[in-house]
Design a protein around this motif. Structure first.
Motif, PDB file in Angstrom:
ATOM      1  N   PRO A   1       0.829  -1.210   0.000  1.00  0.00           N
ATOM      2  CA  PRO A   1       0.000   0.000   0.000  1.00  0.00           C
ATOM      3  C   PRO A   1       0.864   1.262   0.000  1.00  0.00           C
ATOM      4  CG  PRO A   1      -0.674  -1.525   1.742  1.00  0.00           C
ATOM      5  CD  PRO A   1       0.618  -2.031   1.201  1.00  0.00           C
ATOM      6  N   VAL A   2       0.378   2.290  -0.674  1.00  0.00           N
ATOM      7  CA  VAL A   2       1.090   3.566  -0.650  1.00  0.00           C
ATOM      8  C   VAL A   2       0.621   4.376   0.552  1.00  0.00           C
ATOM      9  CG1 VAL A   2       1.329   3.552  -3.142  1.00  0.00           C
ATOM     10  CG2 VAL A   2      -0.535   4.856  -2.108  1.00  0.00           C
ATOM     11  N   HIS A   3       1.476   5.268   0.973  1.00  0.00           N
ATOM     12  CA  HIS A   3       1.152   6.218   2.040  1.00  0.00           C
ATOM     13  C   HIS A   3       1.682   7.573   1.614  1.00  0.00           C
ATOM     14  CE1 HIS A   3      -0.463   3.383   4.831  1.00  0.00           C
ATOM     15  NE2 HIS A   3       0.656   2.728   5.006  1.00  0.00           N
ATOM     16  N   PRO A   4       1.230   8.619   2.276  1.00  0.00           N
ATOM     17  CA  PRO A   4       1.834   9.915   1.963  1.00  0.00           C
ATOM     18  C   PRO A   4       3.355   9.833   2.116  1.00  0.00           C
ATOM     19  CG  PRO A   4      -0.095  10.218   3.331  1.00  0.00           C
ATOM     20  CD  PRO A   4       0.161   8.733   3.273  1.00  0.00           C
ATOM     21  N   ASN A   5       4.054  10.358   1.160  1.00  0.00           N
ATOM     22  CA  ASN A   5       5.506  10.326   1.180  1.00  0.00           C
ATOM     23  C   ASN A   5       6.005  11.686   0.699  1.00  0.00           C
ATOM     24  OD1 ASN A   5       8.128   8.949   1.307  1.00  0.00           O
ATOM     25  ND2 ASN A   5       8.126   9.201  -0.900  1.00  0.00           N
ATOM     26  N   ARG A   6       6.929  12.243   1.414  1.00  0.00           N
ATOM     27  CA  ARG A   6       7.488  13.582   1.183  1.00  0.00           C
ATOM     28  C   ARG A   6       7.153  14.158  -0.203  1.00  0.00           C
ATOM     29  NH1 ARG A   6      13.439  15.136   3.586  1.00  0.00           N
ATOM     30  NH2 ARG A   6      12.888  17.317   3.942  1.00  0.00           N
ATOM     31  N   GLY A   7       6.282  15.141  -0.231  1.00  0.00           N
ATOM     32  CA  GLY A   7       5.817  15.717  -1.493  1.00  0.00           C
ATOM     33  C   GLY A   7       4.548  15.062  -2.001  1.00  0.00           C
ATOM     34  N   TYR A   8       3.887  14.373  -1.100  1.00  0.00           N
ATOM     35  CA  TYR A   8       2.735  13.506  -1.376  1.00  0.00           C
ATOM     36  C   TYR A   8       1.809  13.989  -2.488  1.00  0.00           C
ATOM     37  CZ  TYR A   8      -1.778  11.254  -0.308  1.00  0.00           C
ATOM     38  OH  TYR A   8      -2.968  10.582  -0.376  1.00  0.00           O
ATOM     39  N   SER A   9       1.739  13.229  -3.517  1.00  0.00           N
ATOM     40  CA  SER A   9       0.797  13.370  -4.631  1.00  0.00           C
ATOM     41  C   SER A   9       1.020  14.638  -5.466  1.00  0.00           C
ATOM     42  CB  SER A   9      -0.667  13.318  -4.155  1.00  0.00           C
ATOM     43  OG  SER A   9      -1.524  13.157  -5.262  1.00  0.00           O
ATOM     44  N   ARG A  10       1.540  15.696  -4.839  1.00  0.00           N
ATOM     45  CA  ARG A  10       1.784  16.910  -5.630  1.00  0.00           C
ATOM     46  C   ARG A  10       3.009  16.752  -6.514  1.00  0.00           C
ATOM     47  NH1 ARG A  10       2.084  17.069  -0.291  1.00  0.00           N
ATOM     48  NH2 ARG A  10       2.712  19.175   0.257  1.00  0.00           N
ATOM     49  N   LEU A  11       4.056  16.073  -5.977  1.00  0.00           N
ATOM     50  CA  LEU A  11       5.275  16.017  -6.780  1.00  0.00           C
ATOM     51  C   LEU A  11       5.070  15.217  -8.051  1.00  0.00           C
ATOM     52  CD1 LEU A  11       8.129  13.762  -5.303  1.00  0.00           C
ATOM     53  CD2 LEU A  11       5.746  13.451  -4.771  1.00  0.00           C
ATOM     54  N   GLN A  12       4.152  14.251  -8.041  1.00  0.00           N
ATOM     55  CA  GLN A  12       3.893  13.492  -9.260  1.00  0.00           C
ATOM     56  C   GLN A  12       3.319  14.413 -10.347  1.00  0.00           C
ATOM     57  OE1 GLN A  12       3.215  12.477  -6.185  1.00  0.00           O
ATOM     58  NE2 GLN A  12       3.726  10.324  -5.934  1.00  0.00           N
TER      59      GLN A  12
END
Lengths: 818, 141
Positions: free
Chosen positions: A371-382
């Motif tokens: 499972p994914v979790h928020p990770n530094r820059g969550y969803s915005r960096l993509q």
């Protein structure tokens, strides 16, 4: 709005705030006197080890724990059926798909099926860690393998195996974002750049300390005491409480030092629930200390995302009009914090640019992966990565200078506050100045000369720019874009500041630090407000739900502490100041508003002879309340407890329009790298980072955060990848196979900053810890610059083999210019 | 991954095929202990191959899908802690002057941490382990 620049060592107007004060935390940490999750000794402590699935997708046909019971030291175990009977499924953000049932997620594999390699099946406890490991190894689980699906693109095809049978689909959430008129823009633009597919890869920030959960259960009071590195304690409490059918106020969550989280430890509630249930069952305190391999399987991966059918509309003069794409976000086997990422990215819909039209069809997709979790820059960096790649590709393909192209399309300094296509408000910034500074740091003109000189030598030089935003302080109403029935709106944080019986000051923030230096920055702000020195302020280490400093959204995530955490501390300190003024005014015979706090004294303004030291005030309140007027004694407790409320409104859910974030720090990075044509090896020769996070509280802390985020980004771009084979096996389940950058891998980093105070926050500061992934953008752009148009850089991960493929022309056919 | 090997043994093809499920004989194989047959007729054993890392005991279930004088097909599932191995082994028996030539091919899948940690060494370790246990068993025919 004025924009100023300053060096990182310049002081502000206050005595302590704005100064590069040495961190309060560092002394104990450098002496190895920190207390991390596995450090605390506890009497009769037992240990937990999880039996985990070696299959990506399988039906559990039998579990035999008889051999485990014969292992010396065995205490007991928790089986999936037992966990299911003792718990409700964890709350899900998304509603069930139409005509189907919702996903069921429990602390141990639910429904008799495992859905990713590493999924916990049985929790085993023993009186030592080694015995627990051996007992877990003795548990025999029989599986009937099922066909796995490990690629989100396959998961959405009609014949794909369905991972959660009751949902009847692998699409956890689907939505269309459509702002402006992108079809019109594409039809009338002078040029359309089309890319078939880009890929943002799966990696994690791999905190130094893996998860540790210690659960103690007191049957006399029916109380759980949970200790662990919990980055979002209130949400964790609520998730555990509802799952275990246990009152939240009888769960106390404590953390001390935390060796990093970067978002991923938000998922702690899942294993913590199993450990807590087992602790209650066995009437013993139990600890689970996650191994690195376990962390790689389940500790939380960053979102992997496919961008398909990407189109960018560009005019002859280089003006970019709009963008459209289809996103397939691979969330792994369970949604957990997802599909919130499907809304989070819209905080930065425009990225750094003046986009007028944006259309995205977004699907959050289950796969048989961790499972994914928020990770530094969550969803915005993509999202910002794909925007930046498209900007870069457009500049290359249309013959624009990449610097000039960005400068033309950046949000300009005089446009702030800038409203984006979806109603978010960028608060302040100076992107052109930031870019110029970044280029100065890498000596851009000289780098271009270096590039020329390298031609024909077997080495190639590439220069790349990464433009990104770090949006901070969420409006949690954005969750309603995913599920309109959710009750969330706005955001708050709590803080508490008290004057002890001897006149010393103690501050507690609801924002749990995992390395950011909260003890330092809180002390700076409180010292200024109370007229004390930095060393006078003691700040609570970690978090403790029993100290009442928290609100529902408390924690450290989403680059918000400088706004919400500090805002709450400011409000709490003001309350305490008011109480001190009340007492001093009553004793000194002055109006409270005439009392000033300075040098550890409460003084009557303009009368140096009339003053009370803080310890005297504390002594009166704590030990001689009878000497105070009743109306003062009844009001004053010398505890300031306050919240900071971020000023948000509900967005228009129909149009998906409204402000979702309070502040936008900017990060502009530039790098020069060298590629070996024979091996594809990449070496970073120069790296420049320019940060703008508004008014600095502690410039040294800021610079440290920028360095950390840059190291994470460089490492992700070149080294880190959670690859899976077709069978759903993780091929990088430890640090043998997953290389996180070390000091040996890092270039020398050059730093500068710009200061554009936020008009929306208490002291002009902005959250900035996540960093926005600028190194991924900059390195991809630099590799593209080195390769030229021969091959295209369409993946965020570029190890030597990918670079070699690009040098041989890979993916060139996927990019078209009309 | 696909592994292959061959060896010669004194037994005939029929004798080799007859070993399937005969736990008494299989107990004599040096790397097999605790050999039993389960309700489905599959052989269960503790298989401890020698490896460069020392002995690695694996709880193993061997199901014979086919066995006759021309060859056999075995489905093997082995587990050790969080690791698992699934192997499908196809054996062909060819009569020779002094017994049989056994050629085998195995489709092996590593699962769990072994798939990561073991990915660079698994081929060699597995090849040796399979070859040794097959030779050891064939010698009993």
């Amino acid at each position: 709005m004025s924009t100023t620049t300053q060096t990182s060592t310049e002081t502000g107007t206050r005595a302590w705030t704005g100064r590069a004060m040495p961190r309060k935390e560092d002394d104990r940490l450098l002496r190895a006197e920190g207390e991390f999750g596995d450090d605390t000794p506890i009497h009769r402590l037992g240990h937990v080890f999880f039996v985990r699935s070696p299959y990506a997708h399988a039906r559990i046909t039998g579990i035999d724990v008889s051999a485990a019971t014969r292992v010396p030291g065995y205490l007991g175990c928790l089986l999936p059926e037992e966990a299911a009977s003792l718990t409700e499924p964890f709350m899900e953000i998304q509603g069930p798909p139409e005509g189907a049932e919702p996903e069921v997620d429990r602390c141990l594999a639910g429904g008799g099926v495992v859905r990713f390699v590493g999924e916990p099946v049985v929790a085993v406890a023993a009186d030592s860690r080694e015995a627990a490991r051996d007992a877990a190894a003795a548990v025999a689980v029989d599986y009937e393998p099922l066909r796995p699906v490990v690629d989100a693109r396959d998961a959405v095809t009609p014949d794909a195996p369905v991972i959660h049978a009751q949902t009847k689909t692998n699409v956890a959430w689907e939505g269309l974002y459509d702002w402006g008129d992108v079809e019109f823009a594409l039809e009338h633009a002078d040029h359309v750049i089309s890319v078939d597919e880009l890929h943002f890869h799966r990696f994690s920030s791999t905190p130094l300390e893996c998860m540790v959960v210690t659960a103690q259960y007191d049957p006399g009071t029916d109380f759980f005491h949970i200790t662990g590195g919990c980055a979002m304690p209130q949400i964790t409490t609520l998730m555990m409480a509802s799952a275990m059918r246990h009152p939240a106020e009888r769960i106390r969550i404590v953390s001390k030092d935390i060796g990093g989280s970067f978002g991923v430890k938000i998922g702690m509630y899942v294993p913590a629930t199993a450990v807590a249930l087992l602790a209650r069952k066995l009437r013993r305190p139990l600890r689970w200390t996650e191994t690195r391999t376990e962390h790689h399987y389940m500790g939380g991966h960053g979102n992997e995302r496919w961008f398909r059918d990407v189109k960018l509309a560009v005019q002859d003069d280089g003006t970019v009009l709009g963008l459209t794409y289809e996103a397939l976000d691979d969330v792994g086997a369970y949604t957990r914090y997802e599909p919130l990422g499907a809304a989070i990215w819209t905080q930065v819909a425009n990225a750094a640019y003046q986009l007028k039209h944006l259309k995205v069809r977004y699907r959050s997709v289950y796969t048989n992966k961790g499972p994914v979790h928020p990770n530094r820059g969550y969803s915005r960096l993509q999202h910002m990565w794909v925007v930046e790649r498209m900007m870069d590709i457009a500049a290359h393909k249309l013959g624009f200078d990449p610097v000039g192209f960005r400068l033309k399309n950046y949000v300009q300094p005089n446009q702030y506050p800038y409203t984006t296509v979806n109603g978010c408000v960028y608060d302040s910034g100076d992107l052109p100045l930031s870019l110029r500074k970044a280029l100065d740091l890498i000596d851009y003109e000289d780098a271009r000369r270096l590039q020329e000189r390298a031609r024909g030598t077997g080495k190639r030089i590439g220069i790349g720019i990464g433009s990104t935003l770090d949006s901070g302080t969420n409006n949690f109403a954005q969750a309603r874009l995913i599920n309109p029935h959710l009750p969330f709106a706005g955001n708050t944080e709590g803080g508490l500041v008290r004057l002890g019986a001897d006149g010393t000051v103690y501050a507690v923030t609801g924002g749990v630090a995992f390395g950011q230096g909260h003890e330092t920055t809180v002390a700076q702000v409180v010292a200024d407000l109370l007229g004390l020195t930095y060393d006078d302020i003691t700040v609570h280490r970690g978090g403790d739900s029993a100290l009442s400093a928290q609100t529902g959204f408390s924690g450290s995530y989403a680059s918000q502490f400088a706004v919400t955490g500090i805002g709450a501390i400011i409000n709490a300190t003001r309350k305490l100041s008011h109480e001190i003024q009340l007492v001093a005014g009553a004793v000194l015979g002055a109006a409270p508003e005439d009392i000033v706090l300075e040098g550890g004294l409460a003084k009557v303004r303009d009368d140096a002879e009339r003053a009370l030291p803080f310890d005297a005030i504390a002594g009166i309140v704590h030990f001689a309340p009878g000497s105070l007027p009743p109306e003062v004694a009844d009001e004053v407790g010398l505890v300031g407890r306050a919240v900071y409320r971020a000023p948000f409104e509900l967005p228009d859910l129909e149009e998906k329009f409204g402000n979702l974030t309070l502040t936008y720090a900017t990060q502009i990075h530039a790098c020069v790298l060298e590629i070996d044509e024979e091996t594809g090896q990449t070496a970073i020769l120069r790296y420049g980072m320019v940060d703008d996070c508004g008014t600095p509280i502690n410039p040294m802390v800021i610079e440290g955060q920028v360095h950390g985020a840059t190291a994470h980004g460089i490492s992700a771009a070149l080294f880190e990848h959670f690859g899976y084979d077709a069978d759903g096996q993780l091929t990088a389940a430890n640090f043998y196979d997953y290389h996180a950058a070390t000091a040996y891998d890092m270039p020398s980093l050059r730093y500068d900053n710009v200061v554009s105070p936020s008009p929306f926050t208490p002291i002009g500061a902005k959250g900035m810890g996540e960093g926005g992934g600028a190194p991924l953008h900059a390195i991809c752009a630099a590799i593209q610059d080195a390769v030229g148009d021969h091959g295209m850089i369409l993946d965020s991960y570029n190890p030597p083999e990918h670079v070699l493929r690009a040098l041989r022309g890979a993916d060139a056919e996927k990019v078209k210019v009309d | 991954m696909r592994l292959t090997g061959e060896f010669t043994t004194a037994g005939s093809g029929a004798a080799l095929a007859a070993l399937a499920g005969r736990t008494d004989e299989l107990k004599a194989v040096a790397t097999l202990d605790e050999v039993t047959t389960d309700a489905d007729g599959a052989v269960r054993a503790l298989f401890t191959p020698a490896t460069p890392f020392g002995p690695l005991p694996l709880r193993t279930r061997i199901r014979t899908e086919r066995a006759d004088a021309s060859g056999a097909v075995l489905a093997v599932h082995a587990v050790r802690a969080q690791h698992a191995v699934d192997v499908r082994i196809e054996l062909a028996f060819t009569a020779g002057e002094s017994g049989s030539r056994v050629t085998w091919s195995a489709e092996l899948a590593l699962r769990g941490p072994a798939a990561s940690v073991g990915q660079r060494v698994a081929r060699e370790v597995a090849n040796r382990a399979i070859a040794e246990v097959l030779r050891g068993a064939a010698a009993l025919a």
